[in-house]
Structures are given as structure tokens and as C-alpha cells.
Design a protein around this motif. Structure first.
Motif, PDB file in Angstrom:
ATOM      1  N   CYS A 128     -21.050  14.932 105.780  1.00 44.78           N
ATOM      2  CA  CYS A 128     -20.261  16.065 105.318  1.00 44.78           C
ATOM      3  C   CYS A 128     -19.580  15.628 104.027  1.00 44.78           C
ATOM      4  N   ILE A 129     -19.830  16.371 102.959  1.00 46.07           N
ATOM      5  CA  ILE A 129     -19.282  16.025 101.652  1.00 46.07           C
ATOM      6  C   ILE A 129     -18.503  17.216 101.110  1.00 46.07           C
ATOM      7  N   LEU A 130     -17.343  16.942 100.531  1.00 52.84           N
ATOM      8  CA  LEU A 130     -16.456  18.001 100.066  1.00 52.84           C
ATOM      9  C   LEU A 130     -16.395  18.048  98.546  1.00 52.84           C
ATOM     10  N   GLY A 131     -16.218  19.265  98.040  1.00 56.64           N
ATOM     11  CA  GLY A 131     -15.943  19.468  96.633  1.00 56.64           C
ATOM     12  C   GLY A 131     -14.457  19.308  96.359  1.00 56.64           C
ATOM     13  N   PRO A 132     -13.986  19.762  95.188  1.00 59.54           N
ATOM     14  CA  PRO A 132     -12.604  19.496  94.778  1.00 59.54           C
ATOM     15  C   PRO A 132     -11.548  20.406  95.406  1.00 59.54           C
ATOM     16  N   ARG A 133     -11.954  21.489  96.091  1.00 59.54           N
ATOM     17  CA  ARG A 133     -10.960  22.485  96.519  1.00 59.54           C
ATOM     18  C   ARG A 133     -10.231  22.128  97.803  1.00 59.54           C
ATOM     19  N   LEU A 134     -10.892  21.411  98.692  1.00 51.67           N
ATOM     20  CA  LEU A 134     -10.272  21.161  99.995  1.00 51.67           C
ATOM     21  C   LEU A 134      -9.437  19.881  99.964  1.00 51.67           C
ATOM     22  N   PRO A 135      -8.206  19.943 100.467  1.00 48.77           N
ATOM     23  CA  PRO A 135      -7.296  18.795 100.381  1.00 48.77           C
ATOM     24  C   PRO A 135      -7.389  17.842 101.572  1.00 48.77           C
ATOM     25  N   VAL A 136      -8.536  17.776 102.253  1.00 51.22           N
ATOM     26  CA  VAL A 136      -8.648  16.906 103.431  1.00 51.22           C
ATOM     27  C   VAL A 136      -9.346  15.603 103.057  1.00 51.22           C
ATOM     28  N   ARG A 137      -9.074  14.567 103.840  1.00 47.55           N
ATOM     29  CA  ARG A 137      -9.578  13.239 103.504  1.00 47.55           C
ATOM     30  C   ARG A 137     -10.455  12.628 104.589  1.00 47.55           C
TER      31      ARG A 137
END
Length: 326
Positions: A128-137
Motif C-alpha cells: 500500500c503506497i500513499l500520495g502526498p494528501r494523506l497524513p498517515v504514516r
């Protein structure tokens, strides 16, 4: 003397009646390894590693031949119909061996009937890879966000019916979360939108996005494997995020046509197992983002069990997604 002549004459007659190859040790000529996708992809890379390290142990080259089309079914069908002599092999993957059998209504082969597994080489785990919008780590935080915002988070995959899409359906069911699926046409197609923040997250095979994570363009927060990856030791598994036993990914492994003799399968398996036991080879597999097969998965029986489990999971995911064979 007469008896000796008769014995020698009989042996000569038997030898003359047998094909020359039956008298030679296998293999006595190069082997074709059909990769059912275009060059340069994850399956192709794993297949070339396997062919390169097995060839010295077999004493013959293993020539990679790319036969792409129909999601891998064209190459798989070629091997299914090849002579079962051990000289034409399939470096199979999830598409032709798992997804296509449950999504293609007129698949020209039957995986259980038409192939003999030799051994699994490696698994390319989903991440699972996130872009810049979500503030989760972390994956734990991501699942909490999905529960807080049901249906509001967009998750991209390489396409409807892809291994990543099936993983998404299983993830939603096991974690009791809802996401908005955004299908693309291939893993590379979703990357610009992920980086730009057009989509919130993506599920995709690790090798496809490892460079993005390393370059800081996107953040891998979870890996669908039983253990953390050697190349991403800081990233938690889906299991650690509260999803017991959750693993998913595509894979690569060797198969032969049904009817291939036991002795031939044993020769090929021995060459594969000995090659994969070399630490430098396992390190090469891991370096491209794949998880090397366990010793049990690398056996014919273990690979067969692996395929059966993958097929069962794919059928469940297809039911959850409401997909129909076409």
C-alpha cells in the motif's frame, strides 16, 4: 562366443529402435523458458534470474522467450500444448495461473490438468503506497482512516480484475473497510496521479513502486507479506496492522507440460532448489523487491499447494467484487 554375439546384437537392436534422445542424459540441448509477458517486467526479471542460475547446474542454456498476450494466456497455452519432454517450460505468474482461470470464460488450458509444477521462485508482494494528501504514516493508521471515512479514500490499482484489485477486495472484506476503487491500465499508468495526489493511495506490486519510495515521491506504508521486507525493514506488514495471515502478491515459478516424466521434473527441481539455496541468488531476488520462495514452496508439491491456495483466494475475491468471467 556365440552367446556374447547374440547379447551384443540384441543390445544393438534395442538401441537402434530407441530415439537417440532416449539414450542421452537430460538435458542434452538448450531449454526454452516461456515468459508470458513482455520483456522487462517483474515476471521477466525473475525468470531471467532463475534461468541464469539454473543453466550451469543443468549443463545447458535456458533461453528466455517472451510470448505476451491475453494476460499471459497465450504463452501459458503454448507450453500446455508443448511436447512433455522437459525442453519447453513456463515461467508462470498469477495472471495466467490464477486470475485468468477465474476471469476468462474461454481459457484454452486447465492449470491443474495441463501443467506440472517444478517450484516457486519468488513472490512480488503487494504494498500500500500513499500520495502526498494523506497524513498517515503506517498501515495501522491507514486502516483507522478508512474506518473513519468509509468510501471517501480513493485507491488505485493497475486495472479491474488485476491481482491488486483482487487484493483490494480481500482487504476490504477482512478489515471491514470501504474504499473507492480507481482502476488504471497498468501499474505505470497510475504513478503520475499517485504522485500528484489525484488518487489517495494505490495497491501495487512492490518492485513497481520501490523507486518512488526510495526517492521520496510516495510513501509505502504496508506490505502484504508474513514478514517485513529486507529492502523495506521500516514498513509494517498487513499482519502487524491487525490482519492475521493477510498476504498477497504476484509470483513467478517454473512449470512443465503435463506428462513430463518424473525424472525430468526431479532434475529441474534439483537445479532450481540448489540455485535458490545460494545466498547471493536469494539476495538478487530480494533486491528486485521479491520475497524468495521458502524451501517448501520451491518443491513441486509445495508449489502445487501454493497455486491451489492462490486460486481459492482469487475465486473469493472475484465473488466479493461481483466480477463475471468474460
Amino acid at each position: 562366443m556365440g552367446t556374447r554375439r547374440r547379447l551384443l546384437g540384441g543390445a544393438a537392436a534395442i538401441g537402434a529402435a530407441l530415439p537417440l534422445r532416449a539414450l542421452a542424459a537430460y538435458p542434452d540441448r538448450p531449454l526454452r523458458v516461456i515468459v508470458p509477458f513482455t520483456p522487462g517486467g517483474n515476471t521477466d526479471i525473475l525468470g531471467r534470474i532463475a534461468g541464469e542460475v539454473m543453466a550451469p547446474r543443468l549443463g545447458q542454456p535456458m533461453v528466455i522467450e517472451n510470448r505476451a498476450g491475453a494476460g499471459g494466456s497465450i504463452g501459458a497455452d503454448l507450453v500446455a500444448k508443448a511436447p512433455p519432454d522437459g525442453y519447453t517450460l513456463l515461467f508462470g505468474a498469477g495472471g495466467p495461473l490464477v486470475a485468468n482461470p477465474v476471469l476468462q470464460a474461454r481459457i484454452p488450458y486447465d492449470v491443474a490438468r495441463d501443467f506440472r509444477p517444478i517450484g516457486l521462485v519468488g513472490i512480488m508482494p503487494m504494498v500500500c503506497i500513499l500520495g502526498p494528501r494523506l497524513p498517515v504514516r503506517s498501515m495501522t493508521e491507514f486502516l483507522a482512516l478508512l474506518r473513519a471515512r468509509p468510501g471517501q479514500v480513493t485507491v488505485a490499482t493497475p486495472g479491474t480484475g488485476s491481482a491488486a484489485h483482487l487484493t483490494l477486495e480481500l482487504l476490504g472484506a477482512q478489515a471491514s473497510v470501504r474504499m473507492t476503487h480507481v482502476p488504471y491500465r497498468g501499474g505505470s499508468a497510475l504513478v503520475p496521479d499517485l504522485i500528484a495526489g489525484t488518487v489517495d493511495a494505490a495497491l501495487v506490486e512492490l518492485p513497481n513502486v520501490l523507486p518512488l519510495h526510495r526517492d521520496g515521491q510516495a510513501r509505502i506504508i504496508g506490505i502484504a507479506a508474513l514478514e517485513r521486507s529486507a529492502v523495506l525493514p521500516e514498513v509494517e506488514t498487513f499482519v502487524e496492522a491487525g490482519l492475521p495471515g493477510f498476504t498477497a502478491g504476484s509470483f513467478g515459478g517454473l512449470l512443465a507440460p503435463a506428462g513430463t516424466p518424473d525424472a525430468t521434473i526431479a532434475t529441474l527441481h534439483r537445479a532450481l532448489a540448489e540455485s535458490m539455496a545460494v545466498p547471493a541468488v536469494a539476495a538478487r531476488v530480494a533486491q528486485v523487491g521479491a520475497v524468495p520462495a521458502t524451501p517448501e514452496q520451491a518443491t513441486p508439491a509445495g508449489f502445487a499447494r501454493f497455486l491451489a491456495a492462490e486460486l481459492a483466494a482469487a475465486r473469493r475475491a472475484v465473488e466479493l467484487a461481483g466480477l463475471k468471467p468474460e
